[in-house]
Design a protein around this motif. Structure first.
Motif, PDB file in Angstrom:
ATOM      1  N   LYS A 119      -7.923  -1.058  -1.654  1.00  0.00           N
ATOM      2  CA  LYS A 119      -7.515  -1.879  -2.818  1.00  0.00           C
ATOM      3  C   LYS A 119      -6.273  -2.739  -2.579  1.00  0.00           C
ATOM      4  CE  LYS A 119      -9.692   0.518  -6.674  1.00  0.00           C
ATOM      5  NZ  LYS A 119      -9.503   1.575  -7.676  1.00  0.00           N
ATOM      6  N   ASP A 165       0.855  -1.178   0.000  1.00  0.00           N
ATOM      7  CA  ASP A 165       0.000   0.000   0.000  1.00  0.00           C
ATOM      8  C   ASP A 165       0.897   1.236   0.000  1.00  0.00           C
ATOM      9  OD1 ASP A 165      -1.879   2.014   0.569  1.00  0.00           O
ATOM     10  OD2 ASP A 165      -3.073   0.657   1.805  1.00  0.00           O
ATOM     11  N   SER A 213      -4.821   2.581   2.481  1.00  0.00           N
ATOM     12  CA  SER A 213      -5.539   3.295   1.430  1.00  0.00           C
ATOM     13  C   SER A 213      -7.040   3.221   1.724  1.00  0.00           C
ATOM     14  CB  SER A 213      -5.209   2.619   0.105  1.00  0.00           C
ATOM     15  OG  SER A 213      -5.883   3.229  -0.923  1.00  0.00           O
ATOM     16  N   ASP A 233      -9.616   3.186  -0.006  1.00  0.00           N
ATOM     17  CA  ASP A 233     -10.403   2.289  -0.853  1.00  0.00           C
ATOM     18  C   ASP A 233     -10.069   0.812  -0.588  1.00  0.00           C
ATOM     19  OD1 ASP A 233      -7.980   1.824  -2.100  1.00  0.00           O
ATOM     20  OD2 ASP A 233      -8.468   2.947  -3.918  1.00  0.00           O
ATOM     21  N   ARG A 277      -6.711 -11.424  -2.773  1.00  0.00           N
ATOM     22  CA  ARG A 277      -7.004 -12.076  -4.064  1.00  0.00           C
ATOM     23  C   ARG A 277      -5.769 -12.752  -4.649  1.00  0.00           C
ATOM     24  NH1 ARG A 277     -11.282  -7.533  -6.282  1.00  0.00           N
ATOM     25  NH2 ARG A 277     -13.114  -8.570  -5.396  1.00  0.00           N
ATOM     26  N   ILE A 313      -7.357  -5.742  -0.526  1.00  0.00           N
ATOM     27  CA  ILE A 313      -8.203  -6.600  -1.370  1.00  0.00           C
ATOM     28  C   ILE A 313      -7.327  -7.367  -2.364  1.00  0.00           C
ATOM     29  CG2 ILE A 313      -9.985  -6.556  -3.190  1.00  0.00           C
ATOM     30  CD1 ILE A 313     -11.112  -4.011  -1.671  1.00  0.00           C
ATOM     31  N   GLY A 314      -6.408  -6.629  -2.975  1.00  0.00           N
ATOM     32  CA  GLY A 314      -5.500  -7.255  -3.951  1.00  0.00           C
ATOM     33  C   GLY A 314      -4.634  -8.316  -3.306  1.00  0.00           C
ATOM     34  N   THR A 345     -12.612  -4.708   3.484  1.00  0.00           N
ATOM     35  CA  THR A 345     -11.886  -5.339   2.380  1.00  0.00           C
ATOM     36  C   THR A 345     -12.255  -6.825   2.264  1.00  0.00           C
ATOM     37  OG1 THR A 345     -10.057  -5.633   3.944  1.00  0.00           O
ATOM     38  CG2 THR A 345      -9.923  -3.757   2.453  1.00  0.00           C
TER      39      THR A 345
END
Lengths: 425, 399
Positions: free
Chosen positions: A289, A277, A285, A287, A296, A292-293, A329
């Motif tokens: 992301k 991040d 962050s 958002d 995933r 989350i990334g 997230t």
């Protein structure tokens, strides 16, 4: 059992030995009993004066002593204990001859206050600075402090004692360090560079300056009384994490090599992932992301769909921001499946073992798989209504668990996740 | 353990180099300084200790936000700056697609102290002011709240992510000189194995710190009184701390070619070991054991990060004398000892020399370093830590 390679054609990485030390006790047996009984290892600090501190409790490991005391010395001893337990279980190699590399997650090392005060007193003046301390530092009087306070000293000691091979790696990814150590071991085995790796996370750094540093960043709980109730992951009245000490150690091996030597397989490190991040030094962050990334990437690395995860061992620090961000997230990644996933935070009981946390929680995740029982998140009296996890609150829960995701997030934008399974996937 | 390459290992190119040091910043400045045999030492500021101070640098050029600069201590600014130079040099600065999946391994120390706070506490203690809560209260009141972030080892990587947007993966290795040898070793292994396409690897060091001088003085490692080249410290051994940051962009050949990147050289091998230095000659033995893993011939070029401290420097000399066909250069003479940064510096100067088609001149009155004409197509980089850790790399011209 399936073929010795995973879906992506890489060697499968299994765990054949584990060791753990936390404020709850030494060893898997004690830790598991207390963890599933919902006991807290958090207590009022007695190792040093707490006058003037905003946070006066921690998950210190008081039953282990080192002489002369230093946080670095304690960190080393905790790593040694966890490693010895892991190696005994794995029964790999011969004594002091581990057949692979060492990856050690460890807190940054520095000269500590007792030693600095000792040096200051050696100056023999009442007004002085570092230039005066420099003049009394050499000549052999403090030689052992050079070695003690080198960053590589703990890894070097472990490498010598346990006979690991090659250059041992000491690493820090802040609160994700333990997970990163495991990830480095997994990668080495997948590259075919090693058949076995020793991955250890250790932290014995509850000392005045460490507490002050986190206090000044407003990261710690100040709910000092009673100390056992301070760490409240996912609760509405959570107010920060509780510093803690501990160590987790894992012997990783290629499935092929473990089978060949007839080792008992305790579980599989099916996937690892990380994503940085770049938003802020201490905050995620908005958002989410990168987190989350990270999750995933880890699912993809394991070749699993979100529906195949049936337990999340959360980072769950109990800081207002972490738990909220972790829920938001995780909800994105797991979507409709999320309510079916029991989530728990070991930190409610053992506190936040910082550099060790990823390794300690990976050990607990594998014990969860072994016992088919999820340790509780204690102090879960006032659920945060915006965090809609199925929190395993206050009491351990028996459940069918086949794949656990263990998350670790740290200062400096560090995000790392692991997926642990009972059998190769 | 990493020397056995699997079939199909990818070729790894060095496509970016960033250096800032006591000799200046950037590749041209360093090439000129090395050829002019320039050495920049300060023997007054920490007298009798000698340091190689950072050359004047305008940090704004790579760290445009003053707010970011304020959040960092010197070592982080030096490193973030050098990382920016490396990304510029590789032509990936600002390329969000590549930076978003770029892997990063930083070798870091950390912990610059607030010298004034420490000194005030220690002086008060010496005056007998040591009530139970004294230390706690002073630390709570006097420490700058964000100082911790400027001390944390992994926050150099964190700052590089924030300032330059390098945010694939981020790992920080610690452990003095060996940390950066391992950083290069792991980054190379990952790219060769297809676990990574492009990586930023490097380190930074602020040698102008009295708290660090104290740490090394515990072991009597500091050079004092008079500067001399590393090979000429028989009478007075030790290292002169140096300030420097050095980062490299390592990249799979296919990845570099696909984006039209121009390489400086290729990184073929990195090997490392940890000898338990309990018997005399342990370092010589460890280096000798690593040597055959490089697969080089009887002659060539070698850049070492020899520290000037003993007994490691003498033991390394014994090893070097067993390979008399190699022209030697010691970065410690010109740059001082930059701990974690010394090995990346060696890799950077090897790649730079190969790309410039010449080796820089010797800077050694003892004659261990000799002139070497011609264009080097292979350079061995050696690192033997001041108290532990040995490693080697092979940097080669791309044919």
């Amino acid at each position: 059992m399936s073929a010795p390679r995973d879906k992506l054609g890489r060697p499968i990485v299994v765990v054949t030995g584990m060791g753990v030390v936390t404020s709850l006790g030494a060893g898997k047996k004690d830790n598991w009993a207390r963890l599933t009984a919902g006991e807290s290892g958090i207590r009022t600090v007695t190792r040093f004066p707490i006058d003037g501190l905003k946070t006066t409790m921690a998950g210190t490991v008081d039953f282990v002593t080192v002489e002369p005391f230093s946080s670095t010395g304690l960190t080393e001893r905790l790593a040694e204990m966890a490693t010895a337990e892991a190696l005994e279980q794995a029964a790999i190699g011969t004594k002091a001859d581990f057949p692979g590399p060492l990856f050690l997650a460890v807190a940054p090392v520095e000269v500590e206050w007792p030693q600095r005060l000792e040096l200051g007193r050696a100056v023999g003046k009442t007004e002085f600075g570092y230039e005066h301390m420099l003049r009394v530092s050499g000549g052999g009087r403090f030689t052992e402090y050079h070695h003690r306070f080198m960053f590589g000293s703990i890894a070097s000691h472990l490498a010598e004692n346990f006979g690991t091979k090659g250059s041992p790696i000491s690493l820090s990814t802040a609160c994700a360090s333990g997970a990163t150590a495991i990830q480095l071991g997994v990668e080495a085995i997948r590259r075919g560079e090693a058949d076995a790796a020793l991955c250890v996370g250790t932290d014995g750094s509850v000392n005045p300056e460490a507490l002050v540093r986190f206090s000044l960043l407003s990261a710690l709980s100040t709910q000092n009384e009673p100390p056992q109730a301070a760490s409240k992951p996912f609760s509405k009245n959570r107010d920060g994490f509780v510093m803690a000490e501990g160590a987790g150690a894992m012997v990783l091996e290629s499935y092929e090599s473990a089978i060949a030597r007839g080792a008992k397989i305790l579980g599989v490190v099916a996937g690892c992932g990380e994503l940085t991040d770049s938003f802020h030094r201490t905050r995620s962050s908005p958002d989410g992301k990168p987190i989350i990334g990270c999750m995933r990437k880890t699912l993809a690395d394991a070749g699993l769909e979100p529906e195949q995860i049936d337990h999340i061992n959360a980072h769950g620090t109990a800081t207002p921001e972490n738990d909220k961000m972790e829920y938001n997230t995780t909800a994105v990644v797991f979507g409709e499946h999320l309510p079916k996933i029991p989530v728990s935070s070991n930190k409610s009981m053992v506190g936040h073992t910082i550099s060790a946390a990823g390794a300690v929680e990976a050990v607990f995740s594998l014990l969860t798989l072994e016992h088919q029982r999820i340790p509780p998140t204690i102090n879960y009296e006032i659920p945060d209504p915006t965090i809609l996890f199925d929190v395993v609150g206050n009491r351990a829960r028996d459940a069918k668990v086949t794949a656990v995701m263990s998350n670790s997030f740290g200062f400096g934008g560090q995000n790392a996740s692991l997926i642990l399974t009972r059998e190769p996937v | 353990m990493t020397e056995q390459k699997s079939a199909g290992a990818k070729e790894v190119w060095i496509t970016g180099i960033g250096i800032v040091s006591s000799l200046g910043e950037g590749l041209d400045a360093h090439w000129d300084a090395l050829n002019a045999k320039k050495i920049n030492v300060d023997d007054k500021r920490f007298a009798p200790y000698i340091v190689h101070p950072l050359a004047p640098v305008t940090f704004d050029a790579q760290i445009p936000k003053k707010g970011d600069q304020r959040q960092m201590e010197a070592w982080q600014r030096i490193g973030t700056y050098a990382a920016g130079l490396a990304l510029d040099s590789a032509g990936v600065k600002g390329n969000k697609e590549i930076l978003g999946r770029m892997d990063m391994i930083v070798a870091a120390g950390g912990g610059e102290r607030d010298i004034a706070v420490d000194a005030a506490i220690l002086s008060a203690d010496a005056k007998g002011n040591s009530s139970p809560g004294f230390l706690n209260e002073r630390l709570m009141n006097d420490l700058r709240p964000t100082l911790f972030l400027a001390q944390l080892s992994n926050l150099l990587a964190g700052n590089i992510a924030i300032v330059h947007g390098v945010c694939g993966t981020s790992r920080t290795f610690m452990g003095e000189e060996a940390a950066s040898i391992d950083a290069a070793r792991i980054a190379l292994a990952r790219i060769e194995a297809g676990q990574s396409d492009i990586a930023l690897v490097g380190a930074a060091h602020n040698g102008e710190r009295s708290d660090l001088l104290v740490l090394y003085e515990f072991g009597d490692f500091n050079l004092t009184e008079k500067f001399s080249p590393v090979w000429q410290r028989d009478d007075r051994s030790g290292f002169a701390l140096g300030s420097a940051g050095c980062f490299l962009v390592l990249e799979a050949r296919e990845h570099a070619e696909a984006r039209g990147a121009k390489p400086y050289a290729k990184l073929t091998k990195v090997v490392a070991d940890l000898a338990q230095r309990k018997q005399p000659g342990a370092v010589t033995k460890s280096l000798e054991a690593l040597w055959p893993k490089l697969g080089v011939g009887d002659s060539g070029t070698l850049i070492t990060g020899a520290t000037g401290a003993e007994p490691v420097t003498s033991e390394e000399k014994v090893f070097l004398r067993q390979h008399p066909g190699f022209a030697i250069r010691a970065t410690g003479t010109m740059f001082g000892h930059t701990l974690e940064t010394q090995f990346p510096l060696g890799l950077a100067l090897a790649a730079l020399s190969i790309s410039r088609g010449a080796l820089f001149p010797p800077n050694d009155p003892t004659g261990l370093e000799v002139e070497k004409a011609g264009s080097p197509d292979q350079i061995v980089v050696v690192g033997a830590g001041h108290w532990q850790g040995e490693g080697m790399a092979l940097v080669e011209a791309i044919k």
